[in-house]
Enzyme design. Structure first.
Site, PDB file in Angstrom:
ATOM      1  N   TYR A 131     -10.071  -0.794   2.385  1.00 53.02           N
ATOM      2  CA  TYR A 131      -9.623  -0.743   3.771  1.00 53.02           C
ATOM      3  C   TYR A 131      -9.296   0.671   4.224  1.00 53.02           C
ATOM      4  CZ  TYR A 131      -8.920  -4.990   6.464  1.00 53.02           C
ATOM      5  OH  TYR A 131      -9.110  -6.070   7.271  1.00 53.02           O
ATOM      6  N   ASP A 138       0.803  -1.223   0.000  1.00 51.41           N
ATOM      7  CA  ASP A 138       0.000   0.000   0.000  1.00 51.41           C
ATOM      8  C   ASP A 138       0.837   1.275   0.000  1.00 51.41           C
ATOM      9  OD1 ASP A 138      -2.916  -0.812   0.097  1.00 51.41           O
ATOM     10  OD2 ASP A 138      -2.087  -2.036   1.693  1.00 51.41           O
TER      11      ASP A 138
END
Lengths: 657, 657
Positions: free
Chosen positions: B385, B301
């Site tokens: 998320y 990420d």
């Protein structure tokens, strides 16, 4: 308190304690009262009443009593409060019940006037006129094979305290008197081969005047105020708590302190059982210095002293913020009076930051919901140490026991330049703080959607298939390996950090409609050092509960104390408590009424930062619902902010600057 | 901002970004700006300036620039802001820089009009008139050997979203289009052998109207208000924070988000270095389903998308309580403009319960001191998320990085009755949430009392001496076994839960006067599952930093990104980042300027409780001072209550009831 009397799980009231004492003394005169405490109703009786409190028979009120008769004879009995009769009574042999505060208090006075102690003090460099500056922390002797368990002994850990306001633990003395409770006298002194006379180093203290002398208090902490103008979100009826779908009863006793009973969650109108009973039931704090007599330092703080008996009156420093409710405690005194502890338990809510959040990266539409938690707390003082025990309830069905360790290190003396061999740390000149562990045993009387539960060990595992094989071509496969613990023997399991092992308590009759997995509560616990004293060691023998991270037994009334009912001076040569109940390990715990015993804790290698008083070291674990709720159970908590995509497109995107 | 300009570690301002863009476009037209970010000053220059900011030369302001030129050519350069010149420039081959939000946003529009995607949607049961209800989360392709790394690809994880306000992840589609960023077109579609047509199950949503329809919000949470009437206890000058003896600089960049620099503690007037730089530098989230093409789901990420680029504007939901300060962020857009993120960082204090407490059991004399903590927070959204990253500072010298995971599970489709083989959980009918890990890499540029530090692995170990031996008669001996990590090869170490392993960063030249141990910061981290994808797997090859819990390297400028500078589409066949720097592992890190890389995280086996939005799952670790301070450094925090023994005896004991 209802019109028909106390809740069956309420602790004995002062009046009830007085009544029991009256009943007992009418048969047994001149006894010292050690325990007068509620015998919780038998589970079969209690569950019938819980299912139907208006028509099922009300469980009887029964008191457990332990007394010490003249000559040191120990008696255990049961008194029925309704009939006002002793229902059971027996005199014990070779067992020593819990040490009371009064017994602890008695030793110091004797130590100060004992000629042999005075002689040792002189040898240490303390004048006879300074004996009022000599203090001791009297611990139970633990177990010492030279003294056995037929008489009642304490070991006096000795300190010099030049001024009454000095931190007691900075001038440790090197010898250790043994006190006989019945005789009220010192019967032996353990004297080390290497002598370590008192070192009168500059004192270090945390009292306000000492801080002022050392430069004063910092003045840059601005006030932070927490208020609940409309009061708390919980409702306490007697000792029954209701909060955010949770309901449970808050008990308290001399030994465990807080006991939580009959914990349920209102799942959209369906009252679902989760735990029948939850508490800390034992501890052991083994110290790692092998030199005699330090092997005796391995306090079972609950079984030997009692988290209830040692609990703080939080009137004198709960210092929670916001709206706080308190519950008091009442205990017998040795001489048959009642001791009150005002504010033994504190209850309050805290904001808990984010509960959930999601933002759509396309348009910044957002939902943010904030969490609240409920904390049931007690703090107890075990001589030098303090333990703040928090039972934290979360809105999402999680229960989080949290323990905060503070207070003062247990210390021993060290000579200038002496090598402590790695068994401790010199945290201040002359002050050797020995390595130690704090191991806690939590008893989880599971009731996940009913009493019939099964426990699984769960390990995160890579697929067994090799990289490049058809079943695991890129090697990324992994899964939760579940191992059923079918017997009490199989259930003796240890932690595995590499597989981030957890344990599931599951109801195999309640299969989740979507996941097809059983309704479960998962024990997530990450501080599990295991018992560092070796198998076969004195501590290993006495603390059977600490041999494994998890034990599971089939529920039986009165199987509450995993190191035995009477812990002081057990030798460990005969199995008592948990190892005794497990025996050959062949009993089935598959789909049974089970109790899970979880031992966890910290290893503490002291550092100077921990002295002369230790900043809090917290530890925490979780009991989390998994496959228990249909879906996220907290979507109905009002959000702090919610902007839906349709609102963003109607209103335009949120401003960037 | 000082009269002489920004602090050398301040992020580039909007004006500086614009200037850099102007300088670059004067040489390179029609490029898309991928990165324009501060190149932090070389450490040698920076430390000289920090030591003497008034007279040492001010470090130059330099910008790192990455652009994508027409045809997909990637250029990396450095621009000096003073000279307004490109100081370095190179065109890269076979490397793909970070994906920007704009690149992500572009895919969905293309997907909806691509004829082959429309055909697959039809096969799934979606009408052509419903294509506006088709959504995708475009991830970088990660690495797919069929496509290599010479062109720039994204994989589109497909969803059907009947209403714009529906939770996107409840109607996953089974096929996966591949998008070529340069072509702006779908170049391939991965179609599974088992087809899973759209299941139009009843929707489940967390939006207010959905909650209202499902029974409404709970109404029993009373307000809880936190106020700081005199303002906060911290002082923020520019981006330099001072709070409770701490001082540090708060940076922020596209990739790591929050960066903390030059962290010092004022130890009674002595400003002591602790960390030169502290940040999260990488993540990997491997999913455990081995079926093609799910192996591609292992998002880096930070390296692939950027915790800065994805960060939330907390104006839209920081929702901290009390007094809050914010810092904004400024980034380039692809087309050479500036994007502002208002309130990218929030800063606030919280009460933290007990700091320390002790009660003397003799007389109930008590001291209770309450703790405060400081939280520097950002929240970023990685498609489904959210990660809330908190850097928590404690008064006692502890730093506690805490990460709260929330948001929505990544989901895939499942047919009625289909076996998911244990690789995931059906969290809702038709919704298969795959097993996954969240592994974070924290970079600790240590500076414990100066740059020369040494790292030790510390294990709690029983004595090697058998029970009954002279050296361990009662078997209770245990100690902290310290293993020096002398080379980068030796420093590749894993977690050991059984020994509650920690790591010490020590300054061997600063020996504590009492304990004779070196001044240290201890890394206490308990959630370290290790990388579950097997050695040799695609993830293992690409995420070298995740192979061990701890790596240590010798400090070098520009060694910041442990999975490589340009992470998307690396194959892992050649070592980049951490494994490259470590090489043969023979470099000495004994008493050197060292960087410790710590990989920790969670394994997530989803459950229905996590859907359709996940209640926060927190994880936390500690960096604790050990043998660093002379003694407890917080004795000067004003107590909540203090009653000394002499006060008790003067006033009589505190009342019992």
């Amino acid at each position: 308190m209802t019109p028909s009397g106390p809740h069956p799980l309420d602790p004995l009231s002062a009046d009830e304690i007085k009544l029991v004492i009256k009943v007992v003394t009418s048969s047994h005169q001149n006894v010292k009262f050690n325990v007068v405490s509620l015998q919780e109703p038998r589970k079969a009786v209690m569950t019938k009443w819980l299912a139907n409190p208006s028509s099922a028979p009300r469980p009887p009120r029964v008191a457990e009593v332990t007394v010490i008769a003249p000559g040191g004879k120990v008696g255990d009995g049961l008194v029925d409060l309704r009939t006002r009769k002793i229902e059971q009574w027996k005199w014990l042999d070779g067992l020593q019940p819990i040490i009371t505060l009064e017994e602890l208090q008695a030793v110091e006075h004797v130590v100060r006037t004992d000629p042999k102690v005075i002689e040792q003090c002189k040898l240490s460099g303390i004048g006879e006129d300074e004996m009022h500056k000599v203090y001791c922390d009297p611990w139970t002797i633990g177990y010492d094979e030279r003294f056995g368990s037929n008489a009642r002994f304490q070991q006096a850990l000795m300190y010099f305290r030049p001024h009454v306001d000095d931190c007691q633990y900075q001038y440790p003395l090197d010898f250790c008197p043994i006190y006989d409770s019945e005789k009220g006298a010192i019967v032996h002194i353990d004297i080390p081969t290497t002598r370590r006379p008192l070192r009168r180093e500059a004192e270090i203290n945390y009292t306000p005047d000492a801080v002022q002398r050392a430069g004063g208090y910092r003045s840059d902490i601005k006030p932070l105020e927490i208020t609940q103008p409309e009061g708390p979100s919980f409702r306490l009826s007697g000792r029954e708590m209701e909060w955010q779908n949770w309901k449970f009863h808050i008990g308290f006793n001399y030994r465990e302190g807080i006991v939580l009973n009959n914990i349920t969650y209102n799942d959209k109108g369906n009252i679902r059982d989760i735990f029948y009973r939850l508490s800390l039931v034992e501890m052991v704090v083994p110290y790692g210095n092998p030199d005699h007599p330090h092997q005796r330092k391995h306090a079972f703080d609950l079984g030997e002293y009692g988290a209830g008996y040692m609990t703080n009156s939080l009137k004198l420093g709960c210092d929670c913020k916001g709206y706080i409710r308190y519950l008091d405690a009442e205990f017998p005194t040795q001489d048959g009076q009642v001791r009150y502890i005002k504010n033994a338990i504190c209850i309050h809510e805290e904001d808990n930051g984010l509960l959930f959040k999601h933002t759509d990266f396309r348009d910044d539409s957002t939902i943010v919901t904030r969490a609240r938690k409920l904390i049931i707390q007690q703090i107890f003082t075990a001589a030098n140490y303090e333990y703040a025990i928090q039972w934290i309830f979360h809105q999402d069905g999680t229960i989080q026991p949290e323990i905060k360790l503070t207070g003062i290190l247990n210390t021993y003396s060290i000579n200038p330049g002496e090598d402590n061999n790695g068994w401790g740390t010199e945290v201040y000149p002359g002050v050797n703080a020995h390595n130690h562990q704090h191991l806690f045993c939590m008893r989880i009387d599971a009731n996940v959607d009913g009493p019939k539960n099964t426990v699984f060990m769960v390990d995160a595992m890579p697929s067994e298939e090799p990289v490049g094989s058809a079943a695991n071509r890129y090697g990324n496969a992994f899964y939760a390996k579940k191992t059923k613990l079918a017997t009490t023997g199989e259930a003796k399991t240890d932690y595995n950090g590499a597989t981030v092992r957890t344990w599931d308590i599951s109801n195999m009759s309640k299969i989740h409609p979507y996941s097809k997995k059983p309704a479960s509560y998962k024990l997530v616990s990450r501080e599990i050092p295991g018992l560092l004293p070796r198998p076969g060691s004195l501590v290993y023998k006495r603390a059977g509960f600490a041999r494994h991270a998890v034990h599971v037994t089939k529920y039986r009334d009165d199987q509450l104390w995993p190191a035995g009912l009477h812990v002081p001076q057990t030798s460990g040569e005969t199995d008592v408590g948990l190892p005794e109940w497990i025996g050959d390990g062949k009993e089935s715990i598959d789909d049974e009424d089970v109790v899970l015993w979880h031992t966890f804790g910290l290893v503490h290698f002291p550092a100077p930062e921990d002295f002369p008083v230790m900043p809090v070291e917290p530890m925490t674990l979780l009991l989390r619902p998994r496959n228990f709720f249909a879906n996220n159970p907290v979507m109905d908590v009002p959000p702090q902010r919610s902007v839906k995509p349709s609102q963003v497109s109607a209103e335009g995107p949120p401003p960037r600057l």
